[in-house]
Enzyme design. Structure first.
Site, PDB file in Angstrom:
ATOM      1  N   LYS A 161     -39.176 -77.007 -14.085  1.00  0.00           N
ATOM      2  CA  LYS A 161     -40.827 -77.149 -14.560  1.00  0.00           C
ATOM      3  C   LYS A 161     -41.587 -76.675 -13.525  1.00  0.00           C
ATOM      4  CE  LYS A 161     -43.820 -80.606 -13.920  1.00  0.00           C
ATOM      5  NZ  LYS A 161     -45.051 -79.813 -13.989  1.00  0.00           N
ATOM      6  N   GLU A 176     -48.174 -77.369 -13.793  1.00  0.00           N
ATOM      7  CA  GLU A 176     -48.829 -77.136 -15.291  1.00  0.00           C
ATOM      8  C   GLU A 176     -49.799 -76.206 -15.321  1.00  0.00           C
ATOM      9  OE1 GLU A 176     -50.008 -81.467 -13.884  1.00  0.00           O
ATOM     10  OE2 GLU A 176     -48.258 -80.147 -13.919  1.00  0.00           O
ATOM     11  N   GLY A 222     -43.652 -81.139  -3.266  1.00  0.00           N
ATOM     12  CA  GLY A 222     -45.020 -81.709  -4.040  1.00  0.00           C
ATOM     13  C   GLY A 222     -45.409 -83.036  -2.924  1.00  0.00           C
ATOM     14  N   GLY A 223     -46.433 -83.914  -3.719  1.00  0.00           N
ATOM     15  CA  GLY A 223     -46.958 -84.946  -2.777  1.00  0.00           C
ATOM     16  C   GLY A 223     -45.900 -85.959  -2.653  1.00  0.00           C
ATOM     17  N   THR A 280     -46.014 -88.703  -5.518  1.00  0.00           N
ATOM     18  CA  THR A 280     -45.076 -88.405  -6.492  1.00  0.00           C
ATOM     19  C   THR A 280     -43.498 -88.516  -5.999  1.00  0.00           C
ATOM     20  OG1 THR A 280     -46.576 -86.961  -7.348  1.00  0.00           O
ATOM     21  CG2 THR A 280     -44.234 -86.620  -8.430  1.00  0.00           C
ATOM     22  N   GLY A 281     -43.049 -88.004  -4.888  1.00  0.00           N
ATOM     23  CA  GLY A 281     -41.782 -88.031  -4.403  1.00  0.00           C
ATOM     24  C   GLY A 281     -41.166 -89.431  -4.274  1.00  0.00           C
ATOM     25  N   GLU A 336     -39.145 -82.248  -0.931  1.00  0.00           N
ATOM     26  CA  GLU A 336     -40.068 -81.685   0.134  1.00  0.00           C
ATOM     27  C   GLU A 336     -41.395 -82.107  -0.112  1.00  0.00           C
ATOM     28  OE1 GLU A 336     -41.021 -77.075   1.484  1.00  0.00           O
ATOM     29  OE2 GLU A 336     -40.356 -77.353  -0.410  1.00  0.00           O
ATOM     30  N   CYS A 353     -47.881 -77.188   2.280  1.00  0.00           N
ATOM     31  CA  CYS A 353     -47.362 -78.202   2.843  1.00  0.00           C
ATOM     32  C   CYS A 353     -46.971 -78.338   4.294  1.00  0.00           C
ATOM     33  CB  CYS A 353     -46.100 -78.773   2.188  1.00  0.00           C
ATOM     34  SG  CYS A 353     -44.796 -77.530   2.484  1.00  0.00           S
ATOM     35  N   GLU A 363     -53.818 -85.487   4.235  1.00  0.00           N
ATOM     36  CA  GLU A 363     -53.581 -84.302   4.025  1.00  0.00           C
ATOM     37  C   GLU A 363     -54.594 -83.796   2.884  1.00  0.00           C
ATOM     38  OE1 GLU A 363     -49.482 -81.490   2.882  1.00  0.00           O
ATOM     39  OE2 GLU A 363     -49.630 -83.501   1.820  1.00  0.00           O
TER      40      GLU A 363
END
Length: 403
Positions: free
Chosen positions: A175, A178, A228-229, A232-233, A250, A284, A385
Protein backbone atom coordinates in the site's frame (compact mmCIF):
# COMPACT_ATOMS: atom_id res chain seq x y z
CA UNK A 1 -13.18 11.26 -19.46
CA UNK A 2 -10.08 10.79 -17.29
CA UNK A 3 -8.95 7.19 -16.95
CA UNK A 4 -9.23 5.82 -13.42
CA UNK A 5 -5.98 4.16 -12.40
CA UNK A 6 -6.52 0.74 -10.85
CA UNK A 7 -5.10 -1.63 -8.25
CA UNK A 8 -3.11 -4.74 -9.13
CA UNK A 9 -4.40 -7.90 -7.48
CA UNK A 10 -3.64 -11.50 -8.46
CA UNK A 11 -2.12 -10.47 -11.75
CA UNK A 12 -5.07 -8.28 -12.80
CA UNK A 13 -5.71 -4.53 -12.86
CA UNK A 14 -8.95 -4.07 -10.95
CA UNK A 15 -11.18 -1.34 -9.56
CA UNK A 16 -12.17 -1.29 -5.92
CA UNK A 17 -15.21 -3.38 -5.05
CA UNK A 18 -16.93 -0.28 -3.68
CA UNK A 19 -16.28 1.81 -6.78
CA UNK A 20 -14.83 4.64 -4.68
CA UNK A 21 -12.26 6.97 -6.24
CA UNK A 22 -9.67 9.53 -5.12
CA UNK A 23 -8.32 12.55 -6.98
CA UNK A 24 -4.53 13.01 -6.86
CA UNK A 25 -3.32 16.61 -7.02
CA UNK A 26 -0.03 18.37 -7.67
CA UNK A 27 1.06 20.13 -4.45
CA UNK A 28 2.74 22.88 -6.49
CA UNK A 29 -0.49 24.20 -8.04
CA UNK A 30 -3.34 21.83 -7.03
CA UNK A 31 -3.79 20.70 -10.63
CA UNK A 32 -5.26 17.21 -11.05
CA UNK A 33 -2.62 14.56 -11.75
CA UNK A 34 -5.01 11.66 -11.98
CA UNK A 35 -7.89 9.74 -10.48
CA UNK A 36 -7.30 6.42 -8.75
CA UNK A 37 -9.56 3.70 -7.45
CA UNK A 38 -9.96 3.76 -3.65
CA UNK A 39 -9.83 0.42 -1.89
CA UNK A 40 -11.20 -0.80 1.43
CA UNK A 41 -11.02 -3.87 3.67
CA UNK A 42 -12.72 -6.06 1.07
CA UNK A 43 -10.04 -5.27 -1.47
CA UNK A 44 -7.37 -6.00 1.12
CA UNK A 45 -8.96 -9.39 1.73
CA UNK A 46 -8.87 -10.42 -1.92
CA UNK A 47 -5.27 -9.19 -2.24
CA UNK A 48 -4.15 -11.09 0.85
CA UNK A 49 -5.85 -14.25 -0.34
CA UNK A 50 -4.13 -13.91 -3.72
CA UNK A 51 -0.77 -13.49 -1.98
CA UNK A 52 -1.55 -16.45 0.27
CA UNK A 53 -2.31 -18.69 -2.71
CA UNK A 54 0.81 -17.52 -4.50
CA UNK A 55 2.92 -18.37 -1.48
CA UNK A 56 1.30 -21.65 -0.43
CA UNK A 57 0.20 -23.21 -3.69
CA UNK A 58 2.38 -21.80 -6.48
CA UNK A 59 5.98 -22.10 -7.54
CA UNK A 60 6.91 -18.59 -6.33
CA UNK A 61 8.22 -19.60 -2.91
CA UNK A 62 10.19 -22.49 -4.40
CA UNK A 63 11.46 -20.55 -7.40
CA UNK A 64 15.23 -20.72 -7.57
CA UNK A 65 16.98 -17.74 -6.06
CA UNK A 66 18.69 -17.03 -9.36
CA UNK A 67 15.33 -16.75 -11.10
CA UNK A 68 13.99 -14.32 -8.51
CA UNK A 69 17.21 -12.35 -8.80
CA UNK A 70 16.82 -12.17 -12.57
CA UNK A 71 13.32 -10.72 -12.20
CA UNK A 72 14.64 -8.03 -9.84
CA UNK A 73 17.47 -7.17 -12.22
CA UNK A 74 15.07 -6.91 -15.13
CA UNK A 75 12.84 -4.66 -13.07
CA UNK A 76 15.78 -2.38 -12.22
CA UNK A 77 16.67 -2.17 -15.91
CA UNK A 78 13.07 -1.33 -16.80
CA UNK A 79 12.92 1.44 -14.20
CA UNK A 80 16.23 2.84 -15.37
CA UNK A 81 15.01 2.89 -18.97
CA UNK A 82 12.10 5.06 -17.82
CA UNK A 83 14.08 7.35 -15.54
CA UNK A 84 12.56 10.52 -16.99
CA UNK A 85 9.05 9.18 -16.49
CA UNK A 86 9.65 8.30 -12.85
CA UNK A 87 11.48 11.57 -12.11
CA UNK A 88 8.52 13.57 -13.42
CA UNK A 89 6.00 11.41 -11.54
CA UNK A 90 7.86 11.81 -8.23
CA UNK A 91 8.23 15.57 -8.59
CA UNK A 92 4.63 16.20 -9.64
CA UNK A 93 3.17 13.85 -7.02
CA UNK A 94 5.28 14.72 -3.97
CA UNK A 95 6.60 18.20 -4.80
CA UNK A 96 10.31 17.54 -4.45
CA UNK A 97 12.72 19.17 -6.95
CA UNK A 98 13.73 17.27 -10.07
CA UNK A 99 17.29 16.75 -8.87
CA UNK A 100 16.08 14.98 -5.71
CA UNK A 101 13.67 12.83 -7.68
CA UNK A 102 16.53 11.83 -9.98
CA UNK A 103 18.55 10.66 -6.95
CA UNK A 104 15.57 8.63 -5.76
CA UNK A 105 15.14 6.86 -9.09
CA UNK A 106 18.83 6.00 -9.20
CA UNK A 107 18.74 4.70 -5.62
CA UNK A 108 15.63 2.67 -6.43
CA UNK A 109 17.42 0.86 -9.26
CA UNK A 110 20.44 0.27 -7.03
CA UNK A 111 18.20 -1.20 -4.33
CA UNK A 112 16.61 -3.77 -6.62
CA UNK A 113 20.03 -4.71 -8.00
CA UNK A 114 21.51 -5.04 -4.51
CA UNK A 115 18.86 -7.50 -3.37
CA UNK A 116 19.04 -9.34 -6.67
CA UNK A 117 22.67 -9.98 -5.86
CA UNK A 118 21.98 -10.81 -2.23
CA UNK A 119 19.33 -13.37 -3.15
CA UNK A 120 21.93 -15.76 -4.53
CA UNK A 121 24.42 -15.46 -1.67
CA UNK A 122 24.58 -17.95 1.21
CA UNK A 123 23.32 -16.53 4.52
CA UNK A 124 23.27 -19.49 6.88
CA UNK A 125 25.92 -20.61 9.33
CA UNK A 126 27.32 -24.06 9.84
CA UNK A 127 28.13 -25.60 13.20
CA UNK A 128 30.33 -28.57 13.96
CA UNK A 129 28.37 -30.70 16.40
CA UNK A 130 30.27 -33.96 16.06
CA UNK A 131 32.69 -35.80 13.82
CA UNK A 132 30.05 -37.05 11.40
CA UNK A 133 27.34 -34.40 11.82
CA UNK A 134 27.13 -30.85 10.60
CA UNK A 135 24.31 -28.44 11.52
CA UNK A 136 23.27 -25.71 9.10
CA UNK A 137 20.97 -22.75 9.71
CA UNK A 138 18.65 -22.15 6.78
CA UNK A 139 16.72 -18.91 6.18
CA UNK A 140 13.24 -19.33 4.74
CA UNK A 141 10.66 -16.80 3.54
CA UNK A 142 8.15 -15.61 6.13
CA UNK A 143 5.06 -15.75 3.93
CA UNK A 144 2.63 -12.95 3.11
CA UNK A 145 4.10 -9.53 3.86
CA UNK A 146 1.89 -6.44 4.20
CA UNK A 147 3.87 -3.31 3.37
CA UNK A 148 2.75 0.26 4.08
CA UNK A 149 4.79 3.30 3.06
CA UNK A 150 4.53 7.09 3.56
CA UNK A 151 4.31 9.92 1.04
CA UNK A 152 7.76 11.50 1.36
CA UNK A 153 9.74 9.02 -0.78
CA UNK A 154 7.08 7.18 -2.81
CA UNK A 155 9.32 5.32 -5.27
CA UNK A 156 12.35 4.75 -3.07
CA UNK A 157 10.27 3.49 -0.15
CA UNK A 158 8.57 1.10 -2.57
CA UNK A 159 11.93 -0.38 -3.51
CA UNK A 160 13.12 -0.58 0.09
CA UNK A 161 10.05 -2.62 1.02
CA UNK A 162 9.50 -4.73 -2.11
CA UNK A 163 13.05 -5.70 -3.05
CA UNK A 164 14.12 -7.61 0.11
CA UNK A 165 10.75 -9.27 0.58
CA UNK A 166 10.55 -10.55 -2.98
CA UNK A 167 14.22 -11.52 -3.11
CA UNK A 168 13.66 -13.77 -0.11
CA UNK A 169 10.68 -15.51 -1.73
CA UNK A 170 7.86 -13.82 0.17
CA UNK A 171 4.65 -12.60 -1.42
CA UNK A 172 3.52 -9.02 -0.90
CA UNK A 173 0.45 -6.87 -0.40
CA UNK A 174 1.66 -3.32 -0.86
CA UNK A 175 0.00 0.00 0.00
CA UNK A 176 1.49 3.33 -1.06
CA UNK A 177 0.42 6.55 0.65
CA UNK A 178 -3.02 7.49 -0.60
CA UNK A 179 -1.92 10.96 -1.76
CA UNK A 180 1.22 9.83 -3.67
CA UNK A 181 0.43 6.52 -5.42
CA UNK A 182 1.42 7.32 -9.01
CA UNK A 183 5.00 6.03 -9.11
CA UNK A 184 3.97 2.84 -7.30
CA UNK A 185 1.29 2.21 -9.92
CA UNK A 186 3.84 2.63 -12.70
CA UNK A 187 6.28 0.39 -10.82
CA UNK A 188 3.70 -2.41 -10.65
CA UNK A 189 3.02 -2.01 -14.36
CA UNK A 190 6.71 -2.71 -14.96
CA UNK A 191 6.63 -5.66 -12.57
CA UNK A 192 3.86 -7.14 -14.67
CA UNK A 193 5.81 -6.45 -17.86
CA UNK A 194 9.02 -8.14 -16.68
CA UNK A 195 7.13 -11.27 -15.63
CA UNK A 196 6.49 -11.44 -11.88
CA UNK A 197 4.00 -14.29 -11.36
CA UNK A 198 0.40 -13.48 -10.50
CA UNK A 199 -0.19 -13.00 -6.80
CA UNK A 200 3.48 -12.56 -5.92
CA UNK A 201 3.10 -8.79 -5.59
CA UNK A 202 -0.27 -7.07 -5.11
CA UNK A 203 -1.04 -3.35 -5.01
CA UNK A 204 -3.93 -2.00 -2.95
CA UNK A 205 -4.76 1.72 -2.99
CA UNK A 206 -6.54 3.55 -0.21
CA UNK A 207 -6.22 5.30 3.12
CA UNK A 208 -4.14 4.16 6.03
CA UNK A 209 -7.08 4.22 8.42
CA UNK A 210 -9.02 1.76 6.27
CA UNK A 211 -6.69 -0.18 3.98
CA UNK A 212 -3.62 0.00 6.21
CA UNK A 213 -5.63 -1.04 9.26
CA UNK A 214 -7.16 -4.01 7.40
CA UNK A 215 -3.72 -5.16 6.22
CA UNK A 216 -2.31 -4.95 9.75
CA UNK A 217 -5.10 -7.00 11.28
CA UNK A 218 -5.64 -9.59 8.54
CA UNK A 219 -5.20 -13.11 9.96
CA UNK A 220 -3.49 -14.45 6.81
CA UNK A 221 -0.74 -11.80 6.84
CA UNK A 222 2.49 -13.09 8.37
CA UNK A 223 4.44 -9.83 8.60
CA UNK A 224 3.76 -6.10 8.53
CA UNK A 225 6.42 -3.60 7.49
CA UNK A 226 5.52 0.05 8.08
CA UNK A 227 7.27 3.38 7.67
CA UNK A 228 5.50 6.43 9.07
CA UNK A 229 4.37 8.12 12.25
CA UNK A 230 4.76 6.80 15.78
CA UNK A 231 1.04 6.95 16.59
CA UNK A 232 0.20 4.78 13.58
CA UNK A 233 3.09 2.46 14.40
CA UNK A 234 1.57 1.74 17.81
CA UNK A 235 -1.79 0.92 16.21
CA UNK A 236 -0.14 -1.48 13.77
CA UNK A 237 1.68 -3.23 16.61
CA UNK A 238 -1.59 -3.64 18.48
CA UNK A 239 -3.36 -4.97 15.38
CA UNK A 240 -0.63 -7.54 14.81
CA UNK A 241 -1.32 -9.35 18.06
CA UNK A 242 -4.20 -11.42 16.65
CA UNK A 243 -1.96 -13.94 14.90
CA UNK A 244 1.38 -12.78 16.34
CA UNK A 245 2.61 -11.23 13.12
CA UNK A 246 6.21 -10.25 12.74
CA UNK A 247 6.45 -6.45 12.60
CA UNK A 248 9.03 -3.97 11.31
CA UNK A 249 8.47 -0.31 12.20
CA UNK A 250 10.47 2.65 10.92
CA UNK A 251 8.99 5.59 12.79
CA UNK A 252 9.68 9.29 13.28
CA UNK A 253 12.09 11.14 15.49
CA UNK A 254 13.68 14.47 16.30
CA UNK A 255 17.20 14.08 15.01
CA UNK A 256 19.90 16.47 16.23
CA UNK A 257 22.99 17.70 14.45
CA UNK A 258 25.77 18.62 16.91
CA UNK A 259 28.52 20.97 15.76
CA UNK A 260 31.63 21.56 17.86
CA UNK A 261 33.97 24.50 17.46
CA UNK A 262 36.69 22.41 15.79
CA UNK A 263 34.39 21.18 12.97
CA UNK A 264 34.96 22.12 9.34
CA UNK A 265 32.84 25.27 9.42
CA UNK A 266 31.83 25.43 5.74
CA UNK A 267 31.03 21.72 5.55
CA UNK A 268 29.00 21.89 8.78
CA UNK A 269 26.91 24.75 7.41
CA UNK A 270 26.30 22.86 4.15
CA UNK A 271 25.18 19.72 5.93
CA UNK A 272 23.04 21.59 8.46
CA UNK A 273 21.14 23.16 5.56
CA UNK A 274 20.86 19.89 3.66
CA UNK A 275 19.70 18.02 6.76
CA UNK A 276 16.64 20.20 7.28
CA UNK A 277 15.72 21.53 3.83
CA UNK A 278 16.18 18.44 1.62
CA UNK A 279 12.75 17.18 0.56
CA UNK A 280 11.27 20.25 2.30
CA UNK A 281 12.25 18.78 5.67
CA UNK A 282 9.82 15.90 5.14
CA UNK A 283 12.30 13.23 6.19
CA UNK A 284 12.06 10.94 9.21
CA UNK A 285 15.76 11.52 9.91
CA UNK A 286 15.74 15.26 9.10
CA UNK A 287 18.20 17.25 11.18
CA UNK A 288 15.47 19.40 12.70
CA UNK A 289 17.53 20.27 15.80
CA UNK A 290 20.89 21.98 15.50
CA UNK A 291 23.11 22.09 18.59
CA UNK A 292 26.01 24.57 18.30
CA UNK A 293 28.95 25.04 20.64
CA UNK A 294 28.70 28.54 22.06
CA UNK A 295 32.03 29.82 20.70
CA UNK A 296 30.84 29.42 17.11
CA UNK A 297 27.15 30.00 17.71
CA UNK A 298 26.80 33.62 16.53
CA UNK A 299 28.95 33.17 13.43
CA UNK A 300 27.24 29.91 12.49
CA UNK A 301 23.72 31.31 12.91
CA UNK A 302 24.58 34.39 10.89
CA UNK A 303 25.84 32.23 8.04
CA UNK A 304 22.80 29.95 8.24
CA UNK A 305 20.38 32.86 7.96
CA UNK A 306 22.31 34.28 5.01
CA UNK A 307 22.28 30.96 3.15
CA UNK A 308 18.68 30.08 4.05
CA UNK A 309 17.34 33.32 2.59
CA UNK A 310 18.97 32.42 -0.75
CA UNK A 311 17.27 29.02 -1.13
CA UNK A 312 15.30 28.97 -4.37
CA UNK A 313 11.77 27.78 -3.62
CA UNK A 314 9.26 26.93 -6.33
CA UNK A 315 7.63 24.29 -8.50
CA UNK A 316 9.96 21.30 -8.47
CA UNK A 317 9.52 20.83 -12.21
CA UNK A 318 11.35 24.11 -12.87
CA UNK A 319 15.13 23.95 -13.36
CA UNK A 320 17.28 25.23 -10.51
CA UNK A 321 14.63 24.85 -7.82
CA UNK A 322 16.18 23.82 -4.49
CA UNK A 323 13.04 23.35 -2.39
CA UNK A 324 9.51 22.53 -3.52
CA UNK A 325 6.09 22.68 -1.83
CA UNK A 326 4.99 20.60 1.11
CA UNK A 327 3.04 17.54 0.06
CA UNK A 328 -0.47 18.69 1.00
CA UNK A 329 -2.55 21.44 2.56
CA UNK A 330 -2.88 19.27 5.67
CA UNK A 331 0.89 19.05 6.03
CA UNK A 332 1.31 22.78 5.42
CA UNK A 333 -1.24 23.59 8.13
CA UNK A 334 0.53 21.24 10.55
CA UNK A 335 3.92 22.89 10.05
CA UNK A 336 2.46 26.42 10.25
CA UNK A 337 0.82 25.40 13.54
CA UNK A 338 4.21 24.36 14.92
CA UNK A 339 5.68 27.69 13.82
CA UNK A 340 2.93 29.59 15.64
CA UNK A 341 3.48 27.54 18.79
CA UNK A 342 7.23 28.17 18.59
CA UNK A 343 6.69 31.92 18.61
CA UNK A 344 4.12 31.69 21.42
CA UNK A 345 6.58 29.70 23.54
CA UNK A 346 9.28 32.33 23.14
CA UNK A 347 11.53 31.07 20.35
CA UNK A 348 13.02 33.76 18.11
CA UNK A 349 12.03 33.57 14.44
CA UNK A 350 15.19 34.38 12.50
CA UNK A 351 13.77 33.97 9.00
CA UNK A 352 10.89 32.35 7.14
CA UNK A 353 7.81 31.17 8.95
CA UNK A 354 5.19 32.09 6.36
CA UNK A 355 3.28 30.52 3.53
CA UNK A 356 4.62 31.73 0.20
CA UNK A 357 2.56 33.39 -2.52
CA UNK A 358 3.37 35.25 -5.71
CA UNK A 359 5.51 34.13 -8.63
CA UNK A 360 3.02 31.40 -9.49
CA UNK A 361 2.93 29.89 -5.99
CA UNK A 362 -0.53 31.10 -4.93
CA UNK A 363 -2.22 27.70 -5.29
CA UNK A 364 0.68 25.61 -4.04
CA UNK A 365 1.62 24.49 -0.53
CA UNK A 366 4.84 26.48 -0.32
CA UNK A 367 6.49 27.45 2.96
CA UNK A 368 9.49 29.67 3.52
CA UNK A 369 12.58 27.87 4.87
CA UNK A 370 12.40 28.66 8.59
CA UNK A 371 14.99 29.11 11.35
CA UNK A 372 14.37 29.52 15.09
CA UNK A 373 16.91 30.47 17.74
CA UNK A 374 16.58 30.92 21.53
CA UNK A 375 14.99 27.50 21.74
CA UNK A 376 14.95 25.25 24.80
CA UNK A 377 14.41 21.54 25.21
CA UNK A 378 10.91 21.99 26.64
CA UNK A 379 9.58 23.78 23.53
CA UNK A 380 7.22 22.06 21.12
CA UNK A 381 9.39 22.86 18.10
CA UNK A 382 12.31 21.12 19.80
CA UNK A 383 10.37 18.08 21.02
CA UNK A 384 7.78 17.59 18.28
CA UNK A 385 8.34 16.27 14.79
CA UNK A 386 6.81 18.95 12.57
CA UNK A 387 8.07 17.20 9.41
CA UNK A 388 8.76 20.41 7.54
CA UNK A 389 11.52 22.93 6.72
CA UNK A 390 11.78 24.29 10.27
CA UNK A 391 15.07 24.25 12.18
CA UNK A 392 15.32 24.72 15.96
CA UNK A 393 18.80 26.00 16.93
CA UNK A 394 20.22 25.48 20.42
CA UNK A 395 23.46 26.43 22.11
CA UNK A 396 25.69 24.36 24.41
CA UNK A 397 28.91 25.29 26.27
CA UNK A 398 31.03 22.15 25.74
CA UNK A 399 30.90 18.36 25.51
CA UNK A 400 30.02 18.01 29.20
CA UNK A 401 26.64 19.67 28.72
CA UNK A 402 23.62 17.35 29.01
CA UNK A 403 21.41 19.18 26.50
Amino acid sequence: MTEVLKMYIDGEWVSSLSGAKRTIINPADQSVLGIVTEGDANDVDRAVKAARRAFDDSSWRDMKAGERAELLRRLADAIEAQTDVFVALETKDSGKPLRESAYDVSDCCACFRYYAGLATKPHGQTYEVGEDVQALTVREPIGVCAQIIPWNYPLLMSAWKLAPALAAGNTVVFKPAEITPLSAIRLFELMEEVGFPKGAANLVLGSGTIVGAAMSAHPQVDKVAFTGGTVTGRKILEASIGNLKKVSLELGGKSPNIVFADADFAAAVDYALYAIFANQGQVCAAGSRLLLEDTIYDRFVERLVERTKKIKVGNGMEPGIEMGPLVSSKQLDKVLHYIDIGQQEGAKLLCGGHRMAGHGMEKGFFLEPTLFSNTTEDMSIVKGENFGPVLAIQKFPDDTDEL
